[in-house]
Motif scaffolding. Structure first.
Motif, short mmCIF file in Angstrom:
data_model
loop_
_atom_site.label_atom_id
_atom_site.label_comp_id
_atom_site.label_asym_id
_atom_site.label_seq_id
_atom_site.Cartn_x
_atom_site.Cartn_y
_atom_site.Cartn_z
N ALA A 5 0.81 -1.23 0.00
CA ALA A 5 0.00 0.00 0.00
C ALA A 5 0.84 1.27 0.00
CB ALA A 5 -0.93 0.00 1.22
N SER A 6 2.16 1.13 -0.11
CA SER A 6 3.03 2.31 0.02
C SER A 6 3.59 2.82 -1.30
CB SER A 6 4.21 1.98 0.95
OG SER A 6 5.13 1.11 0.31
N VAL A 7 3.07 2.30 -2.43
CA VAL A 7 3.69 2.61 -3.73
C VAL A 7 3.13 3.92 -4.30
CG1 VAL A 7 4.37 1.68 -5.96
CG2 VAL A 7 3.90 0.14 -4.07
N GLN A 8 3.39 4.99 -3.58
CA GLN A 8 3.11 6.34 -4.05
C GLN A 8 4.21 7.25 -3.53
OE1 GLN A 8 -0.87 7.91 -3.47
NE2 GLN A 8 -1.80 5.88 -3.69
N PRO A 9 4.63 8.24 -4.31
CA PRO A 9 5.77 9.07 -3.90
C PRO A 9 5.60 9.78 -2.56
CG PRO A 9 5.33 9.37 -6.23
CD PRO A 9 4.21 8.54 -5.69
N ASN A 10 4.35 10.02 -2.13
CA ASN A 10 4.12 10.73 -0.87
C ASN A 10 3.89 9.79 0.31
OD1 ASN A 10 1.66 9.85 -1.89
ND2 ASN A 10 0.51 11.51 -0.88
N LEU A 11 4.12 8.49 0.14
CA LEU A 11 3.82 7.52 1.19
C LEU A 11 5.09 6.83 1.71
CD1 LEU A 11 0.53 5.81 -0.13
CD2 LEU A 11 0.78 7.64 1.57
N PHE A 12 6.16 7.60 1.83
CA PHE A 12 7.38 7.02 2.38
C PHE A 12 7.15 6.51 3.81
CE2 PHE A 12 11.36 7.50 4.83
CZ PHE A 12 12.16 6.61 4.13
N TRP A 13 6.31 7.22 4.57
CA TRP A 13 6.06 6.81 5.96
C TRP A 13 5.37 5.45 6.01
CZ3 TRP A 13 1.19 5.88 7.95
CH2 TRP A 13 0.10 6.33 7.19
N VAL A 14 4.57 5.12 4.98
CA VAL A 14 3.89 3.82 4.96
C VAL A 14 4.90 2.70 4.68
CG1 VAL A 14 2.10 2.42 3.85
CG2 VAL A 14 1.72 4.87 4.23
N THR A 15 5.80 2.95 3.75
CA THR A 15 6.82 1.92 3.47
C THR A 15 7.74 1.74 4.67
OG1 THR A 15 8.03 1.07 1.55
CG2 THR A 15 8.82 3.15 2.45
N MET A 16 8.00 2.84 5.40
CA MET A 16 8.78 2.72 6.63
C MET A 16 8.03 1.91 7.68
SD MET A 16 11.50 3.26 8.39
CE MET A 16 12.54 4.60 7.77
N LEU A 17 6.70 2.10 7.76
CA LEU A 17 5.88 1.34 8.70
C LEU A 17 5.92 -0.15 8.37
CD1 LEU A 17 3.84 1.29 11.06
CD2 LEU A 17 2.02 1.64 9.35
N GLY A 18 5.79 -0.48 7.07
CA GLY A 18 5.87 -1.88 6.66
C GLY A 18 7.23 -2.48 6.96
N GLN A 19 8.29 -1.71 6.71
CA GLN A 19 9.65 -2.19 7.00
C GLN A 19 9.85 -2.36 8.51
OE1 GLN A 19 11.50 -3.45 4.91
NE2 GLN A 19 13.65 -2.96 5.06
N PHE A 20 9.24 -1.48 9.30
CA PHE A 20 9.32 -1.62 10.75
C PHE A 20 8.67 -2.93 11.20
CE2 PHE A 20 7.19 -1.01 14.90
CZ PHE A 20 8.31 -0.87 15.70
N ALA A 21 7.51 -3.27 10.61
CA ALA A 21 6.85 -4.54 10.95
C ALA A 21 7.75 -5.72 10.60
CB ALA A 21 5.51 -4.66 10.23
N CYS A 22 8.37 -5.68 9.43
CA CYS A 22 9.28 -6.77 9.03
C CYS A 22 10.49 -6.84 9.95
CB CYS A 22 9.72 -6.58 7.58
SG CYS A 22 8.39 -6.77 6.37
N SER A 23 10.96 -5.68 10.41
CA SER A 23 12.10 -5.67 11.33
C SER A 23 11.71 -6.29 12.67
CB SER A 23 12.62 -4.25 11.52
OG SER A 23 11.72 -3.46 12.30
N CYS A 24 10.46 -6.11 13.08
CA CYS A 24 9.98 -6.76 14.31
C CYS A 24 9.96 -8.28 14.12
CB CYS A 24 8.60 -6.25 14.68
SG CYS A 24 8.56 -4.54 15.25
N ALA A 25 9.55 -8.73 12.95
CA ALA A 25 9.54 -10.17 12.67
C ALA A 25 10.96 -10.74 12.73
CB ALA A 25 8.93 -10.43 11.29
N GLN A 26 11.93 -9.95 12.30
CA GLN A 26 13.32 -10.41 12.30
C GLN A 26 13.80 -10.77 13.70
OE1 GLN A 26 17.73 -8.48 11.66
NE2 GLN A 26 16.09 -7.65 12.89
#
Length: 490
Positions: free
Chosen positions: A135-156
């Motif tokens: 859901a983060s594939v828009q130029p103004n949604l960097f915070w969403v891609t960071m949120l998704g990456q944060f979730a994956c980092s928690c899984a790690q």
């Protein structure tokens, strides 16, 4: 070989030795043991262990892929989201930062609930993170891609320290180092794919709509794979074998749970001087690897502009060589048990490889960079399972998850520091200066490794238990006619 065990069939059948009698059937001898006797009849290997290891390696691979998928095309994501290079670096460093505060509660949960609960958390959180990024594939949604990456980092956090735990719980003493290396292999293969695939799927194009489509394809494919793996973990992943695989695991299962305290275990580990030396030296080595991986795109682009795809291939070479090194080191440890000698040798060669890489990066020949990256990766990432297994030896009977978690916590802290500092050195001076900075700390880590006392406690426990088994077997052999024999027709 015919196999059978009560309530276990198919892939979960134990590997047992049986003798064929004169009637063409098979006899299986079971010796009655007193409750306090440690015997080889109390250990058993199950074929399912390979399936469990494969599942663990699969969700580890999927998670590790996402760690580096932004960094290897740093310049492309900078353009798409209109953010700085340092912001994209944080999409990798968030994996390191998240690990530090969460590893202690996760390790506590592992001790209380076991491997299956940890596996379910890892696979589910990783799956959620992948769909957030869709859901983060828009130029103004960097915070969403960071949120998704944060979730994956928690899984790690639920993944990174588990290879030695999975290996110890499911595998015999003669294959535990190999199993640990295979567990690490899954993570390293994920990083390798993370270096290779993003530059291919997301080319450096100027049209933002076309670029968004390419990024979307990568995110959807990752989410689909994570979803399949999550379902497999839910329905297939098993907590532990019914019968332990090694005498060391028998002893751990026989230990009363009231004797175990997580905080007391942490305190004992921090009083263990050889482990503290390994803790710091491991962090230095793996922290250097994290810095090199995160900043690889920037280093290659400085000397070889427009070579995004080759930057990914160089990263792939770095990690694949490390995968080979990990497997070779794991097999070598199972055969020789020379933990300190092997660890020190690989550490010194990591330092030498980093020196050669640093001074040949700017020669202008990509084939030289491929060659030196392969040599560096073979030893630097080949060191990962060595550190895990050496730690388990030094800290037995403490939990493998606790010692591995602390090693990874050290690696994350050094990884964040090295990535930030080396990045600043590259910006203000040169890539050579940044790489020399890492060489200094690898040299310090080599010296620290040389001072680690080789106290192989797990090997001593297995040897002592086997001696007791042999002594007990000699007593039983004198009165073999009195042993109860169970015939199993198959």
């Amino acid at each position: 070989m015919c196999e059978k065990s009560d309530n276990h069939f198919g892939t979960d059948a134990p590997e047992t030795s049986q003798n064929k009698n004169t009637d063409g059937n098979f006899d299986q001898v079971e010796i009655s043991e007193s409750p306090n006797t440690v015997s080889s009849s109390n250990t058993r290997l199950y074929r399912r262990r390979w399936l469990i290891l494969f599942l663990f390696s699969s969700y580890s691979l999927c998670n590790a892929f996402q760690w580096i998928q932004y960094g290897i095309i740093n310049n492309i994501f900078m353009k798409f989201y209109s953010v700085s290079s340092f912001a994209i670096d944080w999409l990798s460093m968030v994996y390191m930062l998240t690990y530090i505060p969460f590893i202690f509660p996760v390790t506590w949960l592992l001790e209380r609930k076991g491997l299956r609960v940890i596996a379910l958390f890892a696979a589910s959180i990783n799956c959620v993170g992948t769909w957030i990024k869709v859901a983060s594939v828009q130029p103004n949604l960097f915070w969403v891609t960071m949120l998704g990456q944060f979730a994956c980092s928690c899984a790690q956090v639920f993944i990174l320290g588990m290879p030695s735990q999975v290996a110890s719980v499911w595998f015999g003493s003669d294959e535990v180092s190999t199993a640990c290396a295979i567990g690490v292999f899954g993570n390293q293969l994920g990083i390798a794919i993370g270096f290779l695939i993003p530059p291919v799927l997301v080319p450096n194009v100027d049209d933002m709509n076309e670029l968004a489509q390419h990024i979307s394809v990568m995110f959807y494919a990752t989410a689909a794979l994570a979803s399949v793996i999550f379902l497999l973990v839910v329905f297939v992943f098993q907590e532990k074998p019914e019968v332990p695989p090694s005498l060391a695991q028998v002893a751990l299962r026989d230990m009363p749970t009231t004797q175990y305290s997580y905080l007391a275990s942490i305190a004992r580990l921090f009083r263990n001087k050889p482990f503290i030396l390994l803790l710091i030296s491991y962090g230095l080595n793996v922290g250097c690897f994290y810095a090199v991986s995160t900043l690889l795109n920037r280093m290659i682009m400085e000397h070889y502009p427009g070579e995004e795809v080759n930057a990914g291939r160089i990263g792939l070479t770095l990690v694949i060589a490390g995968v080979v090194g990990s497997l070779i080191c794991g097999i070598w440890l199972d055969k020789t048990k020379t933990f300190k000698q092997t660890t020190l040798c690989v550490y010194l060669l990591s330092f030498v490889g980093m020196v050669i890489y640093a001074f040949t990066l700017n020669l202008g020949h990509l084939w030289v960079v491929f060659l030196t990256s392969g040599a560096l990766g073979f030893f630097m990432t080949g060191y990962l399972p060595l550190g895990f297994e050496f730690a388990v030896e030094l800290t037995y009977p403490e939990s493998e998850g606790t010692s591995s978690g602390l090693l990874n916590c050290s690696a994350q802290m050094f990884g964040i520091a090295f990535t930030i500092i080396q990045g600043k050195i590259i910006d203000h001076f040169s890539t050579l200066a940044g790489n020399i900075f890492l060489c200094v700390f690898l040299f310090i880590g080599s010296i620290m490794t040389a001072f680690i006392k080789s106290d192989l406690r797990r090997q001593k426990a297995n040897t002592q238990s086997q001696t007791e088994v042999n002594a007990d077997s000699s007593v039983h052999s004198k009165d073999a006619n009195s042993l109860p024999v169970k015939e199993v027709k198959m």
